[in-house]
Design a protein around this motif. Structure first.
Motif, PDB file in Angstrom:
ATOM      1  N   THR A  91       1.017  -1.202   0.001  1.00 11.92           N
ATOM      2  CA  THR A  91       0.034   0.136  -0.045  1.00 11.92           C
ATOM      3  C   THR A  91       0.864   1.302  -0.063  1.00 11.92           C
ATOM      4  N   THR A  92       1.868   1.103   0.781  1.00 15.78           N
ATOM      5  CA  THR A  92       2.772   2.452   0.686  1.00 15.78           C
ATOM      6  C   THR A  92       3.468   2.567  -0.732  1.00 15.78           C
ATOM      7  N   ALA A  95       0.814   4.017  -3.067  1.00 19.89           N
ATOM      8  CA  ALA A  95       0.583   5.455  -2.673  1.00 19.89           C
ATOM      9  C   ALA A  95       1.792   6.279  -3.064  1.00 19.89           C
ATOM     10  N   SER A 134      -7.265  11.798   9.559  1.00 17.77           N
ATOM     11  CA  SER A 134      -7.270  10.537   8.893  1.00 17.77           C
ATOM     12  C   SER A 134      -8.650   9.563   8.727  1.00 17.77           C
ATOM     13  N   GLY A 184      -4.059   2.054  -1.009  1.00 15.86           N
ATOM     14  CA  GLY A 184      -2.915   2.879  -1.482  1.00 15.86           C
ATOM     15  C   GLY A 184      -3.285   4.093  -2.215  1.00 15.86           C
ATOM     16  N   LEU A 187      -4.080   6.343   0.791  1.00 17.12           N
ATOM     17  CA  LEU A 187      -2.940   7.063   1.345  1.00 17.12           C
ATOM     18  C   LEU A 187      -2.320   7.968   0.358  1.00 17.12           C
ATOM     19  N   VAL A 191      -0.920  11.529   1.612  1.00 16.95           N
ATOM     20  CA  VAL A 191       0.612  11.981   1.707  1.00 16.95           C
ATOM     21  C   VAL A 191       1.144  13.045   0.859  1.00 16.95           C
ATOM     22  N   THR A 245       6.758   8.773   2.939  1.00 18.34           N
ATOM     23  CA  THR A 245       6.663   7.444   3.085  1.00 18.34           C
ATOM     24  C   THR A 245       6.442   6.838   4.571  1.00 18.34           C
ATOM     25  N   ARG A 247       4.814   8.624   6.538  1.00 19.85           N
ATOM     26  CA  ARG A 247       3.455   8.983   7.000  1.00 19.85           C
ATOM     27  C   ARG A 247       2.557   7.851   6.606  1.00 19.85           C
ATOM     28  N   ALA A 248       3.176   7.186   5.311  1.00 20.79           N
ATOM     29  CA  ALA A 248       1.816   6.429   4.855  1.00 20.79           C
ATOM     30  C   ALA A 248       2.024   4.775   5.669  1.00 20.79           C
ATOM     31  N   GLU A 251      -0.183   4.968   8.701  1.00 20.19           N
ATOM     32  CA  GLU A 251      -1.498   5.268   8.796  1.00 20.19           C
ATOM     33  C   GLU A 251      -2.627   4.307   9.150  1.00 20.19           C
TER      34      GLU A 251
END
Length: 325
Positions: A91-92, A95, A134, A184, A187, A191, A245, A247-248, A251
């Protein structure tokens, strides 16, 4: 004639008294500042101690296999971190694939192309987007993005990309709407303001003479961006990307709403999955004190902290190099 001694303090005594009061205030301020600084280390050390000591039961029970195991079965007390680590990283990456070019376009347009009045409005909107909680992104994603993905994006992607050799396996599966791709995308939206802000600050700091010289030699705006702006700012831009990154990776609520929350490991971006943060948020209230399941969740938290530390260390390294350049 005999002299009478004065009973009132002179100007020197008043100055000395003020200096003494100032010294006391300076000492008190210094002590408070030092306490504030050391308290950060104490808080960080306390978090690490709680996670490592709490997760030690899981680490000692499963050993290194805890990181590579795909199992998560509270009934048989068999736990592993591979699926949630995989979901966190995928998912990161998704994103960043969407957020980096989008943030770069917004930052470049704000600095180089937008009218000043309009740029101030857009900058304010970017800052407001960064301040949105969020859970708001999670609810918005669940009611708007998930149905849109299920009815339009995923069926079309499966039809046209599902049979492409190599990347086809990423776009196969039932169009649930929830899944790694939707997580993703949410996110990415979250971000983008952080990455965009760093990029805009870096672009503003580029010496104007570099860009003016390139324009004077007949370069187009695209050539100036590709041959002047990007080479000059790439280190700091990478630092901003690494900040996004971090931050993602951590989350929680927004991803929990849209990722499907299934302990399943597969390459399809449409399949439901989970992340370390979403798994902890869902399973923690159901874990009893002292249980192996609670220890496994704390061990997952420790792993997430290690991943976040590595990411932030990389971002600081890139930002420092960007400042020096």
């Amino acid at each position: 004639m005999m002299e009478v001694p004065s009973t009132t303090a002179g100007p020197g005594a008043a100055v000395s008294g003020r200096n003494a009061g100032g010294n006391v205030g300076d000492i008190a301020f210094g002590v408070l500042a030092r306490l504030a600084g050391w308290s950060i280390l104490l808080v960080m050390a306390g978090i690490i101690i709680v996670l490592v000591s709490g997760g030690w039961q899981a680490f000692s029970t499963f050993g290194p296999g805890f990181i590579t195991s795909k199992a998560w079965n509270p009934i048989s007390h068999n736990f592993g971190a591979a699926t949630s680590i995989f979901g966190t990283l995928i998912t990161t990456v998704v994103a960043l694939v969407f957020a980096v070019p989008f943030a770069f376009g917004v930052a470049f347009w704000l600095v180089e192309m937008a009218p000043p009045a309009l740029a101030r409005v857009i900058e304010t909107a970017v800052q407001l987007l960064a301040a949105v909680p969020s859970i708001i992104f999670g609810m918005w994603g669940f009611f708007i993005v998930v149905p849109f993905m299920a009815h339009y994006v995923e069926p079309v992607a499966t039809r046209y990309l599902g049979h492409v050799p190599g990347i086809g396996l990423l776009f196969r599966g039932a169009p649930y709407g929830t899944g790694l791709l939707t997580g993703g995308l949410i996110l990415a939206i979250m971000v983008t303001p952080f990455i965009c802000s760093v990029m805009a600050d870096v672009f503003v700091s580029i010496p104007a003479v570099l860009k003016e010289s390139a324009f004077g030699l007949g370069a187009t705006r695209w050539e100036v961006m590709r041959k002047v702006v990007l080479p000059w700012s790439r280190q700091a831009v990478m630092g901003g990307i690494m900040l996004g990154t971090g931050r993602a990776l951590g989350e929680t609520m927004a991803v929990t709403f849209v990722i499907g929350n299934s302990n399943r490991l597969g390459w399809s971006l449409f399949a439901p999955g989970n992340t370390i943060a979403s798994l902890i948020a869902l399973e923690f209230p159901e874990s009893s004190a002292g249980s192996l399941k609670l220890s496994a969740l704390l061990a997952l938290g420790a792993i997430l902290m290690v991943i976040s530390f590595i990411t932030l260390a990389c971002s600081r390294m890139f930002l420092q190099r960007g400042i020096k350049n």
